[in-house]
Design an enzyme around this catalytic site. Structure first.
Site, PDB file in Angstrom:
ATOM      1  N   ASP A  14     -48.208 -22.577   2.415  1.00 47.11           N
ATOM      2  CA  ASP A  14     -49.218 -23.496   1.848  1.00 47.11           C
ATOM      3  C   ASP A  14     -50.612 -22.909   2.035  1.00 47.11           C
ATOM      4  OD1 ASP A  14     -48.233 -24.536   4.730  1.00 47.11           O
ATOM      5  OD2 ASP A  14     -50.380 -24.539   4.599  1.00 47.11           O
TER       6      ASP A  14
ATOM      7  N   ASP B  34     -53.049 -24.620   3.472  1.00 49.20           N
ATOM      8  CA  ASP B  34     -53.673 -25.526   4.436  1.00 49.20           C
ATOM      9  C   ASP B  34     -54.440 -26.602   3.656  1.00 49.20           C
ATOM     10  OD1 ASP B  34     -53.827 -26.286   7.094  1.00 49.20           O
ATOM     11  OD2 ASP B  34     -55.778 -25.369   7.355  1.00 49.20           O
TER      12      ASP B  34
HETATM   13  N1  ADE Z   1     -51.176 -25.211   7.221  1.00 47.31           N
HETATM   14  C1  ADE Z   1     -50.509 -25.094   8.341  1.00 47.31           C
HETATM   15  N2  ADE Z   1     -51.120 -25.315   9.526  1.00 47.31           N
HETATM   16  C2  ADE Z   1     -50.440 -25.191  10.679  1.00 47.31           C
HETATM   17  N3  ADE Z   1     -49.158 -24.835  10.753  1.00 47.31           N
HETATM   18  C3  ADE Z   1     -48.502 -24.621   9.608  1.00 47.31           C
HETATM   19  N4  ADE Z   1     -47.241 -24.255   9.370  1.00 47.31           N
HETATM   20  C4  ADE Z   1     -47.085 -24.162   8.037  1.00 47.31           C
HETATM   21  N5  ADE Z   1     -48.235 -24.445   7.397  1.00 47.31           N
HETATM   22  C5  ADE Z   1     -49.133 -24.724   8.368  1.00 47.31           C
END
Ligand code: ADE
Ligand SMILES: CSC[C@H]1O[C@H](OP(=O)(O)O)[C@H](O)[C@@H]1O
Length: 290
Positions: free
Chosen positions: A209, A211
């Site tokens: 992703d 974030d």
């Molecule tokens: N955006 C994110 N922040 C923290 N841990 C994660 N694991 C997968 N995506 C994450």
């Protein structure tokens, strides 16, 4: 010469390692408490493999609720010389897209509610963490990825946050301003503890992703992560299998001394050491304490 034993810590979405010979889940007791799960003992082409699902089978453990010390202790007891961490992570830069694999070479540890050392009052040690990733294991991973035609980003800073909530947008942008590459919740204190245990460590961070900083993408959520992980896990398992097949059967000395880190780390002289703590340290530091 030490025989190589390859450990794998599987993160979110990575709870099994298929294609292994002689698989057997074994319970290993630790003086540091309960590890995340039993350890899967197996081999690939004669190389001993030890697999531990970081959050336990069924993903029962939160990143802050994992007993990282017990995990590393049982892997040490299982003979692990080289440990590959496989993790889901968020991207902090446009160049890392969901589905990409990153091999971090640095960490920033922003976790704050976890036990981070096997040492302490009664036996004080300070291991070097300037280069948290063991270069031969890193190179072996890179080579395995190339052989399997899996694209990887070489190097990068993994920011470890406490969680379990994801970051606020201000935090995410702060980490971007620090030039961090990816974000996750688990590689610290795992990497620090592996170094204390004289286990070579490297990490495969699988981007799931963006974030919450990217204007063109929605904020991270677990459903989206699991969707990406469905495709990523098979690829990660292929990477690990190739790594195992081509891995040196005799553990080569680490050029930066990850496998000998305690030789220059313990500052408490033998006569001042706490016998109770020494007993707990038997597997981790017995080599230098005995
Ligand atoms: N955006 C994110 N922040 C923290 N841990 C994660 N694991 C997968 N995506 C994450
Ligand atoms: C399932 S989303 C957040 C969760 O995923 C990552 O776990 P791991 O590093 O074990 O793959 C992240 O660190 C969080 O724990």
């Amino acid at each position: 010469m030490t025989t190589s034993v390859l450990g794998i810590v599987g993160g979110s979405g990575f709870y099994h390692l298929p294609g292994l010979a002689n698989p057997e889940w074994k319970t290993i007791e630790s003086p540091w408490g309960a590890p995340s799960d039993d350890v899967l003992f197996a081999d690939i082409d004669g190389l001993p493999i030890r697999f531990l699902p970081r959050h336990g089978r069924g993903h029962k453990l939160s990143p802050g609720g994992i007993n990282y010390r017990a995990n590393i202790d049982v892997l040490k007891r299982a003979g692990v010389t080289d440990l590959v961490s496989v993790s889901a992570c968020g991207s902090l830069k446009k160049k890392y897209k969901p589905g990409d694999f990153v091999l971090p070479d640095q960490f920033i540890d922003r976790t704050f509610a976890r036990e981070k050392s096997f040492f302490g009052n009664g036996c004080v040690a300070h291991v070097a963490m300037g280069d948290p990733i063991s270069p031969l294991l890193f190179k072996a991973l890179e080579k395995a990825a190339k052989t399997e035609e899996i694209d990887v980003h070489r190097g990068g800073v993994y920011l470890a946050m406490e969680g379990p909530q994801f970051s606020t947008r201000a935090e995410s942008n702060l980490y971007r301003s620090w030039d961090c590459d990816v974000i996750g919740m688990t590689n610290m204190p795992e990497a620090k503890l592996a170094r204390e245990a004289e286990i070579c460590y490297a990490s495969v961070a699988m981007v799931t992703d963006y974030d919450c900083w990217h204007d063109d993408h929605g904020d991270v959520d677990v459903a989206a992560i699991l969707e990406v992980m469905k495709d990523n896990t098979a690829k990660a398992q292929r990477l690990v299998a190739r790594l195992a097949r081509d891995f040196p059967r005799e553990h080569p000395a680490c050029p930066i001394g990850s496998d000998r880190s305690l030789e220059v780390a313990i500052i408490t002289p033998p006569e001042a050491r706490d016998p109770e703590l020494l007993k707990k340290l038997e597997a981790i530091a017995g080599r230098v304490l005995l």
